[in-house]
Structures are given as structure tokens and as C-alpha cells.
Motif scaffolding. Structure first.
Motif, PDB file in Angstrom:
ATOM      1  N   ALA A 129       0.790  -1.201   0.298  1.00 53.64           N
ATOM      2  CA  ALA A 129       0.417  -0.236  -0.487  1.00 53.64           C
ATOM      3  C   ALA A 129       1.208   1.315  -0.378  1.00 53.64           C
ATOM      4  CB  ALA A 129      -1.054   0.334   1.260  1.00 53.64           C
ATOM      5  N   GLU A 130       0.972   2.721  -1.358  1.00 55.87           N
ATOM      6  CA  GLU A 130       1.139   3.124  -0.734  1.00 55.87           C
ATOM      7  C   GLU A 130       1.007   3.852  -0.021  1.00 55.87           C
ATOM      8  OE1 GLU A 130       2.525   4.990  -5.347  1.00 55.87           O
ATOM      9  OE2 GLU A 130       0.436   3.661  -5.274  1.00 55.87           O
ATOM     10  N   ALA A 131      -0.883   4.595   0.576  1.00 55.00           N
ATOM     11  CA  ALA A 131      -0.894   5.624   1.303  1.00 55.00           C
ATOM     12  C   ALA A 131      -0.244   4.779   2.965  1.00 55.00           C
ATOM     13  CB  ALA A 131      -2.704   4.890   1.444  1.00 55.00           C
ATOM     14  N   VAL A 132      -0.005   4.142   3.231  1.00 54.70           N
ATOM     15  CA  VAL A 132       1.188   4.265   4.304  1.00 54.70           C
ATOM     16  C   VAL A 132       2.313   5.011   4.639  1.00 54.70           C
ATOM     17  CG1 VAL A 132       1.806   2.583   6.052  1.00 54.70           C
ATOM     18  CG2 VAL A 132      -0.614   1.926   4.459  1.00 54.70           C
ATOM     19  N   PRO A 133       2.161   5.866   4.980  1.00 52.79           N
ATOM     20  CA  PRO A 133       3.542   6.360   5.396  1.00 52.79           C
ATOM     21  C   PRO A 133       4.012   5.738   5.909  1.00 52.79           C
ATOM     22  CG  PRO A 133       2.200   7.431   7.212  1.00 52.79           C
ATOM     23  CD  PRO A 133       1.422   6.458   6.091  1.00 52.79           C
ATOM     24  N   VAL A 188      11.984  -0.986   6.589  1.00 53.15           N
ATOM     25  CA  VAL A 188      10.750  -0.225   6.764  1.00 53.15           C
ATOM     26  C   VAL A 188       9.880   0.165   7.711  1.00 53.15           C
ATOM     27  CG1 VAL A 188      11.351   0.015   4.245  1.00 53.15           C
ATOM     28  CG2 VAL A 188       9.287  -0.453   5.000  1.00 53.15           C
ATOM     29  N   VAL A 189       9.548   1.594   8.642  1.00 55.44           N
ATOM     30  CA  VAL A 189       8.880   0.762   9.432  1.00 55.44           C
ATOM     31  C   VAL A 189       7.677   2.207   9.012  1.00 55.44           C
ATOM     32  CG1 VAL A 189       9.103   2.413  11.943  1.00 55.44           C
ATOM     33  CG2 VAL A 189      11.118   1.741  10.949  1.00 55.44           C
ATOM     34  N   PRO A 190       6.610   1.238   9.585  1.00 51.65           N
ATOM     35  CA  PRO A 190       5.183   1.854   9.293  1.00 51.65           C
ATOM     36  C   PRO A 190       4.703   3.372  10.334  1.00 51.65           C
ATOM     37  CG  PRO A 190       5.177   0.273  10.052  1.00 51.65           C
ATOM     38  CD  PRO A 190       6.417   0.071   9.982  1.00 51.65           C
TER      39      PRO A 190
END
Length: 219
Positions: A129-133, A188-190
Motif C-alpha cells: 500500500a502506498e497510502a501507508v507512510p 521499513v517502519v510503518p
């Protein structure tokens, strides 16, 4: 030693590690690849070899939307086509002079390449998902096969990412099979990109312990 090379999408770098107008070499299933980002920010993943004399393109330099070989300066456009040969500046370069390119996408803070699919297969990107920073944490390089790494981390979801707890925080991990006995874990960390630096530094330190435990596990 030969490796199985399952079709699919594989993360090959943290997006933050490939800045505009830079390149880096990596491997996937033992094949050498160059990951580069043009001046406009678009990412590219190619075979890491200049068709002229076989020099690694990752040793070269990026100018605009072209990458040039360090050896003789042969310059390739974003489609992999050679467009300019400095020794013959007026030459209309043959369309046969081109390097092998691979479909790639940037998702969830990672650069992904599609491997092994037929040329006419749909270029559907991974479901990350691209929406999750996310905030980039680090890439771990292990002297352990990807299969051992995947087992240690647990199964990946349909987005190609494994969710694990690292020192009390949830992180996302993508496994890259580098070679038969080598692999990488891109983490990576959400959380938003402005996450406290101290927290990210703590998690980066925890990554070292994770790598040691996996490398020390029985095959």
C-alpha cells in the motif's frame, strides 16, 4: 551453485538509498543488476553490464534521464537504448545496441523489480500500500540463504512484505535472494517520515542482533 528463480516481484533496495542521479549495483539470484534513479526521480533496474565491453553500468554516471558507462562513455536512455557514443559523436546508433531492462516500481519505501515473467505478462505491481507512510530503517546483508531468512522472519503477505516485531515495534521486511548463500532484508517502519531519530536508531541497532541470530541459526 544454481538457484531456483521463482517469478515474482522482489525488493532490491530501499528507495531512500537511491538518490536522484545516482546508481548502485546489486544482485538477484546471482544476476548482477544496476538500480538507478534519474534526475526526475524515476527508478530503473537493468542488467548491470554495458553491451560494449561488459563494464558494470553501476560504476558509471547518471545525467538527466540517461546513464553512461564509465569505460567509454556510451550513453543509454531510460528504455535501455544506446543513444550516444563519444568516440563517434555523429553516429546514428543502431537500435540493436541496448541493455536488458526489467519492469520496476517503487512501493512502501522500497524499489521492486519484476523477475522471470514473460515479456507480454501484465506489469501488475506488488500490492504494497502506498497510502501507508513509512520510514526507511536499513538493509541487512546476510551470509545466509534467502530460504533461511524467510523461515526466520515468517511468511510474507500478498504484498511481498513480512511483518515482524523488532524490539517492541512493528516493522515491514522484504527478502532479496542475492545468491545461493547470501540474502538481504530491506526493512521499513510503518510510521511517518518525521519519526523520532532516537527510535529509528534504536531499531537500527536491533537489526544487527537480528542479523546475527539468523546467520548463526542452523541451516
Amino acid at each position: 551453485m544454481t538457484m531456483d528463480e521463482p517469478d515474482g516481484w522482489y525488493a532490491v533496495a530501499l528507495g531512500a538509498d537511491i538518490e536522484p542521479s545516482t546508481s548502485a549495483g546489486t544482485r538477484l539470484f546471482g544476476h548482477e543488476l544496476v538500480v538507478w534513479r534519474d534526475a526526475a526521480g524515476a527508478v530503473h533496474v537493468w542488467e548491470d553490464r554495458c553491451p560494449h565491453r561488459g563494464m558494470r553500468l553501476s560504476f558509471g554516471f547518471v545525467r538527466g534521464d540517461h546513464i553512461a558507462c564509465l569505460y567509454h562513455g556510451w550513453r543509454y536512455d531510460a528504455a535501455g537504448q544506446c543513444r550516444f557514443i563519444p568516440a563517434h559523436p555523429d553516429l546514428d546508433v543502431s537500435p540493436m545496441i541496448r541493455t536488458r531492462t526489467y519492469p520496476c516500481r517503487e512501493r512502501a519505501g522500497l524499489i521492486w523489480v519484476r523477475w522471470g515473467a514473460p515479456a507480454d505478462a501484465p506489469e501488475t505491481a506488488p500490492d504494497a500500500a502506498e497510502a501507508v507512510p513509512v520510514s526507511p530503517l536499513r538493509s541487512l546483508y546476510l551470509d545466509a540463504p534467502a530460504a533461511r531468512l524467510a523461515v526466520a522472519l515468517g511468511g510474507a503477505g500478498s504484498d511481498g512484505l513480512t511483518r515482524i516485531d523488532l524490539d517492541g515495534a512493528s516493522v515491514l521486511v522484504a527478502v532479496q535472494p542475492l545468491a545461493a548463500e547470501a540474502s538481504a532484508a530491506h526493512i521499513v517502519v510503518p510510521v511517518p517520515p518525521d519519526a523520532p531519530a532516537a527510535d529509528l536508531a534504536r531499531l537500527a541497532a536491533a537489526c544487527v542482533a537480528l542479523r546475527r541470530s539468523i546467520e548463526g541459526a542452523a541451516p
